[in-house]
Design an enzyme around this catalytic site. Structure first.
Site, PDB file in Angstrom:
ATOM      1  N   GLU A   9    -114.166  30.341 -24.358  1.00  0.00           N
ATOM      2  CA  GLU A   9    -114.385  31.253 -25.487  1.00  0.00           C
ATOM      3  C   GLU A   9    -115.573  30.527 -26.229  1.00  0.00           C
ATOM      4  O   GLU A   9    -115.955  31.345 -27.336  1.00  0.00           O
ATOM      5  CB  GLU A   9    -112.960  31.093 -26.197  1.00  0.00           C
ATOM      6  CG  GLU A   9    -112.571  29.867 -26.801  1.00  0.00           C
ATOM      7  CD  GLU A   9    -111.862  28.955 -26.233  1.00  0.00           C
ATOM      8  OE1 GLU A   9    -112.494  28.817 -25.258  1.00  0.00           O
ATOM      9  OE2 GLU A   9    -110.917  28.664 -26.451  1.00  0.00           O
ATOM     10  N   ASP A  82    -108.419  28.257 -24.940  1.00  0.00           N
ATOM     11  CA  ASP A  82    -107.687  27.098 -25.153  1.00  0.00           C
ATOM     12  C   ASP A  82    -106.363  27.056 -24.907  1.00  0.00           C
ATOM     13  O   ASP A  82    -105.609  28.361 -24.406  1.00  0.00           O
ATOM     14  CB  ASP A  82    -107.719  27.004 -26.719  1.00  0.00           C
ATOM     15  CG  ASP A  82    -109.136  26.391 -27.271  1.00  0.00           C
ATOM     16  OD1 ASP A  82    -109.901  25.758 -26.574  1.00  0.00           O
ATOM     17  OD2 ASP A  82    -109.431  26.722 -28.354  1.00  0.00           O
ATOM     18  N   ASP A  84    -103.124  27.502 -25.724  1.00  0.00           N
ATOM     19  CA  ASP A  84    -102.235  27.712 -26.935  1.00  0.00           C
ATOM     20  C   ASP A  84    -101.973  29.312 -27.106  1.00  0.00           C
ATOM     21  O   ASP A  84    -102.670  29.986 -26.251  1.00  0.00           O
ATOM     22  CB  ASP A  84    -102.505  27.347 -28.175  1.00  0.00           C
ATOM     23  CG  ASP A  84    -103.787  27.819 -28.754  1.00  0.00           C
ATOM     24  OD1 ASP A  84    -104.310  28.785 -28.093  1.00  0.00           O
ATOM     25  OD2 ASP A  84    -104.570  27.296 -29.663  1.00  0.00           O
ATOM     26  N   GLU A  86    -103.080  31.550 -29.022  1.00  0.00           N
ATOM     27  CA  GLU A  86    -104.441  32.551 -29.275  1.00  0.00           C
ATOM     28  C   GLU A  86    -105.154  32.360 -28.054  1.00  0.00           C
ATOM     29  O   GLU A  86    -105.907  33.439 -27.729  1.00  0.00           O
ATOM     30  CB  GLU A  86    -105.231  31.785 -30.617  1.00  0.00           C
ATOM     31  CG  GLU A  86    -106.133  32.799 -31.098  1.00  0.00           C
ATOM     32  CD  GLU A  86    -106.643  32.477 -32.289  1.00  0.00           C
ATOM     33  OE1 GLU A  86    -107.369  33.376 -33.002  1.00  0.00           O
ATOM     34  OE2 GLU A  86    -105.973  31.366 -33.039  1.00  0.00           O
ATOM     35  N   TYR A 306    -106.946  18.407 -26.913  1.00  0.00           N
ATOM     36  CA  TYR A 306    -106.980  19.717 -27.615  1.00  0.00           C
ATOM     37  C   TYR A 306    -106.349  19.191 -28.963  1.00  0.00           C
ATOM     38  O   TYR A 306    -105.355  18.759 -29.100  1.00  0.00           O
ATOM     39  CB  TYR A 306    -105.853  20.563 -26.819  1.00  0.00           C
ATOM     40  CG  TYR A 306    -106.053  21.814 -27.583  1.00  0.00           C
ATOM     41  CD1 TYR A 306    -107.333  22.605 -27.900  1.00  0.00           C
ATOM     42  CD2 TYR A 306    -104.678  22.630 -27.646  1.00  0.00           C
ATOM     43  CE1 TYR A 306    -107.412  23.887 -28.453  1.00  0.00           C
ATOM     44  CE2 TYR A 306    -105.110  23.870 -28.356  1.00  0.00           C
ATOM     45  CZ  TYR A 306    -105.961  24.436 -28.715  1.00  0.00           C
ATOM     46  OH  TYR A 306    -106.091  26.147 -29.327  1.00  0.00           O
ATOM     47  N   ARG A 308    -105.170  21.324 -31.646  1.00  0.00           N
ATOM     48  CA  ARG A 308    -104.140  22.295 -32.180  1.00  0.00           C
ATOM     49  C   ARG A 308    -102.661  22.132 -31.359  1.00  0.00           C
ATOM     50  O   ARG A 308    -102.508  22.566 -30.611  1.00  0.00           O
ATOM     51  CB  ARG A 308    -104.592  23.728 -32.132  1.00  0.00           C
ATOM     52  CG  ARG A 308    -105.980  24.057 -33.091  1.00  0.00           C
ATOM     53  CD  ARG A 308    -106.236  25.428 -33.003  1.00  0.00           C
ATOM     54  NE  ARG A 308    -107.484  25.548 -33.805  1.00  0.00           N
ATOM     55  CZ  ARG A 308    -108.801  25.632 -33.282  1.00  0.00           C
ATOM     56  NH1 ARG A 308    -108.849  25.681 -32.030  1.00  0.00           N
ATOM     57  NH2 ARG A 308    -109.515  25.868 -33.847  1.00  0.00           N
ATOM     58  N   HIS A 352     -98.400  20.508 -24.443  1.00  0.00           N
ATOM     59  CA  HIS A 352     -99.902  19.911 -25.162  1.00  0.00           C
ATOM     60  C   HIS A 352     -99.442  18.351 -25.031  1.00  0.00           C
ATOM     61  O   HIS A 352     -98.111  17.813 -25.169  1.00  0.00           O
ATOM     62  CB  HIS A 352    -100.051  20.539 -26.418  1.00  0.00           C
ATOM     63  CG  HIS A 352    -100.189  21.889 -26.497  1.00  0.00           C
ATOM     64  ND1 HIS A 352    -100.426  22.791 -27.512  1.00  0.00           N
ATOM     65  CD2 HIS A 352    -100.519  22.710 -25.428  1.00  0.00           C
ATOM     66  CE1 HIS A 352    -100.745  23.828 -27.188  1.00  0.00           C
ATOM     67  NE2 HIS A 352    -100.838  24.124 -25.872  1.00  0.00           N
TER      68      HIS A 352
END
Length: 773
Positions: A9, A82, A84, A86, A306, A308, A352
């Protein structure tokens, strides 16, 4: 030609991955989401099972076309946004758009928590399928937020003013701030007194002891305390004649243990405490550290995992490497026999890892030449926290002494750090010191020395010091402490905290004071009260936290997303219909004040316009009298007196006064509303150049609404000539036009050119500035 396509992204992430994957892989960036719900309408077909109506985001059509073209004739397509919810949604939408009859390659999902060569290549070797449950959890969140925002916000436009918004999570965050402010407003301070004795034992030094008990009752500022000066002085007089004796001596070893490595919320809180970063700034910097920093000859390297995450899990390999670093850099005495382990909170996404450095080969001092000041500060914070998390505890020798005098008991405490342990590297910051902090606070590392004391030892009184105190209200939230509150209540997720803060500040529901504490505005109070009354479930903390649990269940495959939305929407729709009928029409009635209209004598009310609050006559539209006002620190209204200037109105000749509009200050006629003459505060400046369009007017230097300089004809609106480039009253050396224009940019320097169509004159007057080598 590359046989494989990798889509991420972010262009920065794409650049780093290209270095790791080699020629067989083409890496492209989607630059975030490529599709979303439309901005112009609800975009959710409620009667069709809440089916979302996605469309390509404006400006992303070219990117979608490029991704489709790149996907042709590729053997494999790896989607690597990523790891997650989203990121899964981005991957899912990309897959939907690039799948066509021309794309033969198989679509894979690849996940990595760190952008390092080993992690990226390992992820490519072991690709996964797209996760429908994860995607549907994110889609449900998006639809929920759209249903709430796009159906409550128009109600606020109708009842209060246009431009307002409501959100499923943001409105709850504002409610929490409003409730804290009302606690502060309702707080009644309680007076209490402390008494400190300065004492000598048989051996030095002199030490202090504080009154802890009277009789059998322990002192407490709210329940039992020395109430006033009279009570304190009477007690002091009695104690001067008392015999002071050591009643009890307790010595113990206290250990303070390190904190786990960062999760998102803790990183935002600690960066706020120690670096003064707001959460959005912290996340922007962390994003750069995660996606890759250019380290000279090594190229782009992802420095952190990462960012988040709500998991404190750390891979065994990372634990082993940091233990080796601790032993080598600090000595084996700083290394525990077994690795420190930490338990994640319930509901944490343990797929994660915690936020940590990707490699111990990049200590802060090594990468410092390649990082900006803010990047280095945040990376150092993450590095130190991770290293400290695998070190031994700090050890203190602590002594507590109870001293009897008459019917009272005093306490003295002392401690000496025996071994610094993890404190050598890192200690966690604090948000607010307790108003009534104890001297023997267990989290206090400060050293306090006591003389050698034994039970039964007689002490000599030097002085008694009474001191007045008042209990303090709960502190206002900072952005960091509000995130902590939201996390503890189960509201929001790591990816949403920073955006929540930005939204509530941008919408003028909350403001930050000089100490960066969050205070609700009057608009924030008003909207919150209206929404709590109309939508008790939506604004309920427990309900909002419960919805996060439902989203987790969808992610785990335990709940069907359409059922979850239906269960939410049925009561919400009823509340929405009732609110439309019953919600106060503040736009019509305003908020009453004690001020009277200077024109007709009617009551003045507070109304909300695009420029904020103002006072208006309650008889509007019959009477259109308005005034601006401010609020003092206690919230009381103060009328802003008109500032009449020496300028004369061009229409009627009357004096002009300073007024405020949606684009800031301007001059308006004192005869308003009879005369509507207005003028900009900044007078247009003549350039001496004739307008090339109408050949009658002169080009003037003006300021736009945003304060940017532009040049236009003084006959506007009859003549609409305008340019951003500065006119120079010199003829064009090529076509002899009466003037040329000049523009200065960082990239091109100062360039002069001709505006005449077909004339190719262009000259660089000065080169762009370059950084010194």
């Amino acid at each position: 030609m590359a046989k494989n396509l990798v889509i991420v992204e972010s262009p920065a992430k794409a650049k780093t991955l290209s270095k790791y994957l080699g020629r067989d892989y083409q890496v492209k960036a989607s630059v975030g989401h490529i599709v979303d719900l439309p901005k112009s309408k609800l975009g959710v077909a409620i009667d069709n099972g809440f089916e979302p109506e996605y469309q390509v985001i404006h400006g992303k059509g070219k990117i979608v076309t490029e991704l489709r073209q790149a996907a042709k004739n590729k053997d494999n397509i790896f989607l690597a946004p990523d790891p997650d919810r989203e990121g899964e949604a981005i991957a899912w939408h990309i897959a939907d758009r690039i799948r066509d009859k021309h794309a033969r390659g198989k679509v894979h999902r690849v996940l990595f928590n760190e952008i390092t060569k080993r992690a990226v290549q390992e992820a490519i070797k072991h690709p996964q399928e797209l996760d429908r449950n994860l995607y549907e959890a994110q889609q449900t969140r998006r639809i929920l937020d759209r249903l709430v925002g796009y159906q409550i916000s128009p109600l606020l436009w109708k009842k209060v003013r246009r431009g307002l918004s409501a959100g499923r999570v943001q409105s709850v965050a504002v409610r929490i701030i409003c409730e804290r402010e009302r606690e502060i407003q309702a707080f009644v301070p309680i007076e209490y007194w402390s008494i400190t004795a300065q004492l000598d034992g048989e051996q030095p030094p002199t030490f202090n002891a504080r009154l802890a008990r009277i009789g059998d009752q322990r002192l407490d500022p709210e329940k039992f305390h020395v109430e006033n000066d009279q009570h304190a002085q009477a007690l002091v007089a009695r104690l001067r004649e008392a015999t002071w004796t050591v009643a009890k001596v307790e010595r113990k070893e206290r250990r303070r243990f390190p904190t786990p490595p960062f999760i998102t919320s803790r990183l935002q809180q600690e960066a706020s405490r120690k670096l003064g970063f707001v959460p959005s700034r912290t996340m922007r910097i962390a994003q750069r550290l995660y996606e890759g920093i250019e380290l000279g000859n090594e190229g782009a390297v992802g420095l952190i995992t990462y960012m988040r995450t709500d998991s404190i899990r750390v891979s065994p390999e990372a634990v082993q490497t940091v233990r080796e670093l601790i032993a080598g850099r600090f000595g084996k005495e700083y290394l525990p026999a077994q690795p420190n382990t930490y338990a994640s909170k319930k509901g944490a996404q343990d797929a994660h890892e915690a936020i940590r450095p990707t490699s111990t080969e990049y200590p802060p001092e090594r990468v410092a030449p390649f990082l900006s000041k803010e990047e280095l500060a945040l990376y150092t914070l993450i590095w130190n926290r991770f290293v400290a998390s695998q070190m031994v505890p700090a050890v203190f020798d602590q002594t507590a002494v109870d001293i009897s005098a008459a019917d009272t008991s005093f306490r003295a405490s002392g401690q000496i750090m025996k071994f610094d342990g993890f404190i050598r590297v890192y200690t966690e910051g604090r948000d607010d010191e307790p108003a009534n902090k104890k001297e023997d606070d267990e989290d206090d590392e400060s050293e306090r020395t006591l003389p050698p004391l034994r039970e039964g030892e007689r002490l000599t009184l030097h002085e008694l010091l009474p001191e007045q105190h008042f209990t303090q209200p709960p502190p206002r939230f900072s952005q960091a402490t509000l995130i902590k509150e939201l996390e503890e209540k189960g509201i929001g997720r790591p990816s949403t905290y920073a955006s929540i803060m930005s939204t509530i500040l941008n919408k003028e529901y909350v403001s930050e004071d000089k100490s960066r504490r969050l205070r609700p505005t009057e608009l924030g109070f008003l909207v919150t009260d209206l929404l709590v009354d109309a939508f008790p479930d939506i604004l309920n903390v427990e309900f909002t936290a419960g919805m996060e649990g439902v989203l987790d269940q969808i992610e785990e495959g335990k709940e069907q997303w359409r059922n979850a939305l239906q269960q939410f929407y049925a009561p919400f729709q009823r509340d929405l219909e009732h609110a439309d009928e019953r919600m106060r029409d503040v736009k019509r009635e305003g908020h009453p004040t004690e001020f009277k209209c200077a024109t007709c004598g009617a009551d003045m009310v507070i109304k909300w316009g695009r420029g904020g609050e103002f006072l208006a006559c309650s008889r509007y539209p019959e009477c259109k009298y308005t005034r601006n006002f401010t609020r003092d620190p206690e919230g009381n209204l103060q009328i802003v007196e008109d500032e009449v200037t020496d300028e004369k109105c061009d229409v009627c000749g009357r004096p002009m006064k300073l007024r405020f509009g949606r684009f800031g200050k301007f001059l308006g006629c004192t005869g308003y509303p009879e005369c509507k003459g207005v003028r900009s505060l900044v007078r247009p400046v003549p350039t001496g150049v004739q307008c090339p369009d109408c050949r009658e007017g002169e080009i003037m230097e003006k300021r736009s609404r945003n304060g940017k300089t532009f040049y236009s004809c003084n006959r506007y609106p009859k003549c609409r000539f305008a340019t951003w480039d500065r006119p120079i009253p010199e003829p064009c050396p090529v076509c002899q036009a009466p003037f040329i224009v000049e523009k200065t940019t960082k990239r091109a320097g100062t360039v002069r050119r001709c505006l005449v169509e077909g004339c190719k004159y262009q000259e660089t007057v000065s080169e762009p500035e370059t950084d010194a080598v």
